[in-house]
Motif scaffolding. Structure first.
Motif, PDB file in Angstrom:
ATOM      1  N   PHE A 212       0.822  -1.220   0.000  1.00  0.00           N
ATOM      2  CA  PHE A 212       0.000   0.000   0.000  1.00  0.00           C
ATOM      3  C   PHE A 212       0.852   1.265   0.000  1.00  0.00           C
ATOM      4  O   PHE A 212       0.348   2.360  -0.225  1.00  0.00           O
ATOM      5  CB  PHE A 212      -1.005   0.013   1.156  1.00  0.00           C
ATOM      6  CG  PHE A 212      -0.413   0.014   2.546  1.00  0.00           C
ATOM      7  CD1 PHE A 212       0.331   1.081   3.021  1.00  0.00           C
ATOM      8  CD2 PHE A 212      -0.646  -1.048   3.401  1.00  0.00           C
ATOM      9  CE1 PHE A 212       0.844   1.096   4.311  1.00  0.00           C
ATOM     10  CE2 PHE A 212      -0.136  -1.056   4.698  1.00  0.00           C
ATOM     11  CZ  PHE A 212       0.615   0.026   5.162  1.00  0.00           C
ATOM     12  N   GLY A 213       2.148   1.148   0.271  1.00  0.00           N
ATOM     13  CA  GLY A 213       3.037   2.304   0.273  1.00  0.00           C
ATOM     14  C   GLY A 213       4.249   2.080  -0.598  1.00  0.00           C
ATOM     15  O   GLY A 213       4.532   0.953  -1.030  1.00  0.00           O
ATOM     16  N   GLN A 214       4.997   3.175  -0.864  1.00  0.00           N
ATOM     17  CA  GLN A 214       6.166   3.101  -1.748  1.00  0.00           C
ATOM     18  C   GLN A 214       5.799   2.289  -2.991  1.00  0.00           C
ATOM     19  O   GLN A 214       6.507   1.377  -3.394  1.00  0.00           O
ATOM     20  CB  GLN A 214       7.351   2.492  -1.006  1.00  0.00           C
ATOM     21  CG  GLN A 214       7.876   3.340   0.147  1.00  0.00           C
ATOM     22  CD  GLN A 214       8.455   4.661  -0.308  1.00  0.00           C
ATOM     23  OE1 GLN A 214       7.742   5.670  -0.382  1.00  0.00           O
ATOM     24  NE2 GLN A 214       9.731   4.699  -0.598  1.00  0.00           N
ATOM     25  N   ARG A 215       4.697   2.693  -3.604  1.00  0.00           N
ATOM     26  CA  ARG A 215       4.085   1.881  -4.661  1.00  0.00           C
ATOM     27  C   ARG A 215       4.885   1.849  -5.959  1.00  0.00           C
ATOM     28  O   ARG A 215       4.745   0.915  -6.750  1.00  0.00           O
ATOM     29  CB  ARG A 215       2.684   2.439  -4.972  1.00  0.00           C
ATOM     30  CG  ARG A 215       1.677   2.224  -3.858  1.00  0.00           C
ATOM     31  CD  ARG A 215       0.372   2.923  -4.205  1.00  0.00           C
ATOM     32  NE  ARG A 215      -0.708   2.531  -3.303  1.00  0.00           N
ATOM     33  CZ  ARG A 215      -1.932   3.040  -3.357  1.00  0.00           C
ATOM     34  NH1 ARG A 215      -2.212   3.977  -4.263  1.00  0.00           N
ATOM     35  NH2 ARG A 215      -2.864   2.637  -2.512  1.00  0.00           N
ATOM     36  N   THR A 216       5.709   2.872  -6.196  1.00  0.00           N
ATOM     37  CA  THR A 216       6.344   2.989  -7.512  1.00  0.00           C
ATOM     38  C   THR A 216       7.867   2.910  -7.409  1.00  0.00           C
ATOM     39  O   THR A 216       8.590   3.662  -8.057  1.00  0.00           O
ATOM     40  CB  THR A 216       5.911   4.287  -8.212  1.00  0.00           C
ATOM     41  OG1 THR A 216       6.296   5.420  -7.408  1.00  0.00           O
ATOM     42  CG2 THR A 216       4.412   4.318  -8.402  1.00  0.00           C
TER      43      THR A 216
END
Length: 411
Positions: A212-216
């Motif tokens: 859900f975080g640091q998606r890219t």
């Protein structure tokens, strides 16, 4: 023609799909360029996060700006900036987009690894590539093993080099990298790093990062199937931890810098939202939300914590500079502890700022159109990399009992 000259010729014939990178010459230039890059990549950061859009053009801009080469030693053409400058560059980029700020972490880690333990061929060969803008990804960690340092990937001798096989996860940056350094164990059970060129037969990188975080962060699964590795592309990475070196704290200061950037961004967006959108609470009898004395107090507290985080990050860079100039048991331990302190505060400040944003900005700030939850999501995800509860222990044991911290990439 020797095997080494064949490898050099092969690398020179490898055309990058982008112009050669600018070469940064000083600390001041590195900071200036970082601000310029950050301004460019910040524009669509929230949209990229919402769409899980990999930052390919933004990463090209970042690497070709020269910022990925700032730790190359001067004798090989780089600026070899101070660690305080390195940390500030990453914090500046991470404030604009922490996924992009995280991507070069393992690249910079490997530049340090080559500096410490590379052969003269490896230093000339790989540092030249780095200065041209070549990007290292990573295939370090595995999933489902007993612990993070339980490495199942193996490299076995064969004629002219080695064969590499295994499966990795958390491969930040690998999808958009030119080379993928792989952590493996050799026949003596020593940790090595094998450098694998993108496109090598047997190398597969899967875009399956679903956090859900640091998606890219261009992460995911890396599969290594019987890949041939020339012996010149293998680094004896265990040596960096068999003796006291700057390897561990270099890895950690970059992580702390990413979290520092997230904290700055969360506070920045909190101030903007409160100034422009937040209503005052009914009992305050005030005209504007930014006049609320309780909100003012909390904003002040966050600003102090962010400034304290900045200060500890800079201080840890100074300790790390000393450890690089004079590596020994004492200087390396002091650097590791200083970086651990910065990592603790950057973690806690980023998480607090990401959460306080909504408390101070109000319910409207949770709307999807703003995507402000990305700050907390990014902080929560990235700070799981190294649990700071163990850093409290390391710091306490060091100051109370004079026990030096362990040597590994997570302290």
């Amino acid at each position: 023609m020797t095997a080494t000259s064949v490898l050099i010729e092969d690398a020179e014939q490898q055309q990058l799909p982008r112009p050669a990178a600018h070469i940064i010459k000083s600390d001041a230039e590195a900071i200036e360029v970082a601000h310029w890059v950050a301004a460019a990549i910040a524009k669509e950061a929230a949209t990229r996060d919402a769409e899980r859009r990999l930052p390919a053009p933004e990463l090209d801009l970042f690497s070709q700006s020269g910022l990925w080469g700032i730790t190359v030693p001067r004798e090989y053409g780089g600026a070899f900036v101070s660690n305080a400058t390195l940390a500030e560059v990453i914090a500046i980029i991470a404030e604009a987009d922490p996924s992009i700020g995280q991507i070069p972490q393992n690249h910079l880690y490997m530049v340090e690894g080559i500096r410490l333990d590379g052969t003269e061929f490896q230093k000339k060969f790989f540092f030249d590539l780095v200065l041209k803008g070549v990007r290292f990804g990573n295939a370090f960690s595995e999933i489902g093993t007993k612990s993070v340092n339980d490495v199942q990937t193996r490299i076995t001798p064969t004629e002219g080099g080695y064969l590499l096989s295994g499966k990795k996860f958390y491969s930040s940056g690998a999808l958009l990298a030119d080379w993928v350094p792989v952590v493996a164990k050799n026949e003596a059970d020593d940790t090595i790093v094998a450098f694998v060129k993108k496109g090598t037969p047997g190398l597969t990188i899967i875009d399956d990062w679903s956090s859900f975080g640091q998606r890219t962060t261009a992460s995911g699964t890396t599969i290594l199937e019987n890949i041939f590795i020339p012996s010149e592309y293998v680094l004896p990475h265990h040596l960096a931890f068999d003796r006291p070196t700057s390897m561990g704290p270099v890895a950690q200061i970059i992580q702390a810098a990413v979290d520092t950037g997230i904290a700055r961004a969360a506070l920045r967006d909190t101030i903007h939202f409160v100034r422009n959108h937040t209503r005052p609470w009914i009992d305050s009898n005030l005209e504007h939300g930014y006049e609320d004395p309780l909100s003012i107090k909390d904003i002040g507290d966050l600003q102090i914590r962010v400034h304290a985080t900045d200060a500890l990050l800079h201080r840890s860079g100074e300790f790390l500079d000393i450890a690089q100039r004079d590596p020994n048991e004492d200087t390396v331990a002091a650097a590791s502890i200083a970086v651990a302190e910065a990592k603790v505060l950057s973690t806690e400040t980023a998480l607090l700022a990401g959460s306080k944003l909504f408390e101070l900005a109000g319910t409207r700030s949770t709307l999807g159109q703003f995507n402000l939850d990305r700050h907390w999501r990014n902080a929560r995800t990235h700070t799981l990399h190294d649990p700071v509860r163990w850093k409290y222990y390391a710091v306490g044991n060091y100051v109370l009992n004079n026990v030096k911290p362990p040597r590994h990439p997570w302290i």
